[in-house]
Scaffold this motif. Sequence first.
Motif, PDB file in Angstrom:
ATOM      1  N   HIS A 209       0.833  -1.209   0.000  1.00 22.59           N
ATOM      2  CA  HIS A 209       0.000   0.000   0.000  1.00 22.59           C
ATOM      3  C   HIS A 209       0.870   1.262   0.000  1.00 22.59           C
ATOM      4  O   HIS A 209       0.620   2.203  -0.757  1.00 22.59           O
ATOM      5  CB  HIS A 209      -0.920  -0.003   1.224  1.00 22.59           C
ATOM      6  N   PHE A 210       1.891   1.259   0.858  1.00 29.04           N
ATOM      7  CA  PHE A 210       2.759   2.422   0.982  1.00 29.04           C
ATOM      8  C   PHE A 210       3.482   2.715  -0.332  1.00 29.04           C
ATOM      9  O   PHE A 210       3.505   3.856  -0.806  1.00 29.04           O
ATOM     10  CB  PHE A 210       3.778   2.187   2.101  1.00 29.04           C
ATOM     11  N   LEU A 211       4.076   1.688  -0.927  1.00 32.38           N
ATOM     12  CA  LEU A 211       4.877   1.917  -2.129  1.00 32.38           C
ATOM     13  C   LEU A 211       4.015   2.275  -3.337  1.00 32.38           C
ATOM     14  O   LEU A 211       4.369   3.157  -4.127  1.00 32.38           O
ATOM     15  CB  LEU A 211       5.729   0.690  -2.445  1.00 32.38           C
ATOM     16  N   THR A 212       2.885   1.591  -3.504  1.00 39.19           N
ATOM     17  CA  THR A 212       2.057   1.884  -4.679  1.00 39.19           C
ATOM     18  C   THR A 212       1.400   3.255  -4.580  1.00 39.19           C
ATOM     19  O   THR A 212       1.168   3.913  -5.595  1.00 39.19           O
ATOM     20  CB  THR A 212       0.978   0.801  -4.871  1.00 39.19           C
ATOM     21  N   SER A 213       1.117   3.700  -3.368  1.00 45.95           N
ATOM     22  CA  SER A 213       0.484   5.020  -3.205  1.00 45.95           C
ATOM     23  C   SER A 213       1.505   6.153  -3.142  1.00 45.95           C
ATOM     24  O   SER A 213       1.137   7.326  -3.209  1.00 45.95           O
ATOM     25  CB  SER A 213      -0.376   5.043  -1.943  1.00 45.95           C
ATOM     26  N   SER A 214       2.791   5.799  -3.041  1.00 44.91           N
ATOM     27  CA  SER A 214       3.818   6.832  -2.910  1.00 44.91           C
ATOM     28  C   SER A 214       4.201   7.462  -4.240  1.00 44.91           C
ATOM     29  O   SER A 214       4.844   8.512  -4.271  1.00 44.91           O
ATOM     30  CB  SER A 214       5.081   6.223  -2.263  1.00 44.91           C
ATOM     31  N   GLY A 215       3.841   6.798  -5.338  1.00 44.75           N
ATOM     32  CA  GLY A 215       4.240   7.293  -6.646  1.00 44.75           C
ATOM     33  C   GLY A 215       5.665   6.931  -7.019  1.00 44.75           C
ATOM     34  O   GLY A 215       6.154   7.340  -8.075  1.00 44.75           O
ATOM     35  N   ARG A 216       6.342   6.140  -6.165  1.00 45.97           N
ATOM     36  CA  ARG A 216       7.739   5.773  -6.438  1.00 45.97           C
ATOM     37  C   ARG A 216       7.871   4.348  -6.948  1.00 45.97           C
ATOM     38  O   ARG A 216       8.987   3.826  -7.044  1.00 45.97           O
ATOM     39  CB  ARG A 216       8.583   5.964  -5.167  1.00 45.97           C
ATOM     40  N   TRP A 217       6.766   3.717  -7.277  1.00 50.14           N
ATOM     41  CA  TRP A 217       6.813   2.330  -7.742  1.00 50.14           C
ATOM     42  C   TRP A 217       5.963   2.199  -8.999  1.00 50.14           C
ATOM     43  O   TRP A 217       4.783   2.550  -8.996  1.00 50.14           O
ATOM     44  CB  TRP A 217       6.306   1.386  -6.660  1.00 50.14           C
ATOM     45  N   ASP A 218       6.544   1.685 -10.060  1.00 46.01           N
ATOM     46  CA  ASP A 218       5.868   1.526 -11.347  1.00 46.01           C
ATOM     47  C   ASP A 218       5.333   0.094 -11.441  1.00 46.01           C
ATOM     48  O   ASP A 218       6.061  -0.834 -11.793  1.00 46.01           O
ATOM     49  CB  ASP A 218       6.841   1.814 -12.486  1.00 46.01           C
ATOM     50  N   VAL A 219       4.040  -0.065 -11.131  1.00 45.93           N
ATOM     51  CA  VAL A 219       3.447  -1.399 -11.119  1.00 45.93           C
ATOM     52  C   VAL A 219       3.445  -2.014 -12.509  1.00 45.93           C
ATOM     53  O   VAL A 219       3.703  -3.212 -12.684  1.00 45.93           O
ATOM     54  CB  VAL A 219       2.020  -1.343 -10.545  1.00 45.93           C
ATOM     55  N   ALA A 220       3.175  -1.211 -13.529  1.00 48.01           N
ATOM     56  CA  ALA A 220       3.131  -1.738 -14.895  1.00 48.01           C
ATOM     57  C   ALA A 220       4.470  -2.347 -15.302  1.00 48.01           C
ATOM     58  O   ALA A 220       4.528  -3.377 -15.977  1.00 48.01           O
ATOM     59  CB  ALA A 220       2.729  -0.631 -15.861  1.00 48.01           C
ATOM     60  N   ALA A 221       5.559  -1.715 -14.868  1.00 39.51           N
ATOM     61  CA  ALA A 221       6.891  -2.189 -15.258  1.00 39.51           C
ATOM     62  C   ALA A 221       7.431  -3.247 -14.313  1.00 39.51           C
ATOM     63  O   ALA A 221       8.071  -4.216 -14.749  1.00 39.51           O
ATOM     64  CB  ALA A 221       7.864  -1.009 -15.313  1.00 39.51           C
ATOM     65  N   ASP A 222       7.189  -3.080 -13.000  1.00 41.29           N
ATOM     66  CA  ASP A 222       7.838  -3.923 -11.997  1.00 41.29           C
ATOM     67  C   ASP A 222       6.913  -4.895 -11.289  1.00 41.29           C
ATOM     68  O   ASP A 222       7.358  -5.667 -10.438  1.00 41.29           O
ATOM     69  CB  ASP A 222       8.523  -3.042 -10.944  1.00 41.29           C
ATOM     70  N   GLY A 223       5.621  -4.857 -11.601  1.00 37.33           N
ATOM     71  CA  GLY A 223       4.681  -5.663 -10.845  1.00 37.33           C
ATOM     72  C   GLY A 223       4.385  -5.017  -9.505  1.00 37.33           C
ATOM     73  O   GLY A 223       4.867  -3.924  -9.206  1.00 37.33           O
TER      74      GLY A 223
END
Length: 384
Positions: free
Chosen positions: A162-176
């Motif tokens: 939750h923290f990383l995906t909402s922080s804007g510092r993690w690219d889910v499309a690229a990194d899962g």
Amino acid sequence: MIDAAAIEALKFLGDPPADAVVADLVATGRVGVVNEVLEHFRANDQPIPEQLPDSVREFLVATDDPPAWVDPDRVARAYDFFVDDGVHVASVLTFGAMVNCYAHARASRALTLTHGLNQPHRRLSETSQFVMNMMGRDAFGSGGSFVPTIQKTRLIHAAVRHFLTSSGRWDVAADGVPVCQQDMVGAMLIFSVQVVEGMRRIGISVTEEEAQDYYYVWRAAGAMLGIPVEAMPESVEEARELSAALVEAAYGPSPEGVVLTRHLLDLYEKLFPGKLFDGIVAAMIRQVVNPEVADWMEVPNSKGWARVVRAGTRVVRALERSEDNSALATTILDRAGAILLGGSVRSLTNGQSTTLTIPADLRERWEAEGRSPVPAEADPTPAT
């Protein structure tokens, strides 16, 4: 064996039940309250605290039981293996498993964004405690403490996602998704089959039956952690194949991995007085992990200490062959591992927020056999 498409799909799978709980707690502003309550929720047979929100209580009830296929006899055999070789498991976990985790660029980046680069004691103490609780006599039953450990681990991982995906510092499309099920399968393989391989590299004898049983307990733990059971091979032979295809194939260099490894080296070099023996830690890591991984993580390479470690490995193998017939050999092997784990306990509990608690049954067995890795007064396990 799970196919490539299914492995790739795991990269985008989190832990829906735990993720839903964290989303509810964040939305209602009750994260801090839950943390305080769960801090005191530590035993398998302890009633679930009534003051917890409904979403948390429902999650704890739903995740309370081990898989129906868990065989108590195999769990008991794994426990006996750990009683005999737990200090050596801890040694390899220290020198190899953590560095192998850092060789995964995605996992190292998630660790860095969550905890920063300079907290190796936290990661190591949490992992050590997880393994200790898992290897207690009745880890999944009454009297153990592993079930709450698993449940809280799932909620912690969900909070990280939750923290990383909402922080804007993690690219889910690229990194899962962060701490995805692919990462969880990889960690399970590192801490099971790769630990056994590391033990054998330093001369510790592990039979195939012991390797099977140790992996079996990790597979059961993986299922309770929310990993799809079909993603975890049933046999240790297939698990080794998956480890090579999924884990080792993904090893590579990263700035975060290098820094995390350096901090881990610094932490363990403090166990040895002065500067004279600093090279021994790096040499032990190089003995346990693949040379390429050690190079990527910039583990120092001292030819002198490497020769010492290789010679020591030959001695350990010789002692292992004579262990059944030599009380002296048994004492040397057990004390070598106990000194390391005892030092780890002292280092990790000295002023840190997380303490390492040895389950009472393990501590009693080790003390009865004269191989306790830490003095009783240094272990915060409550009397039972």
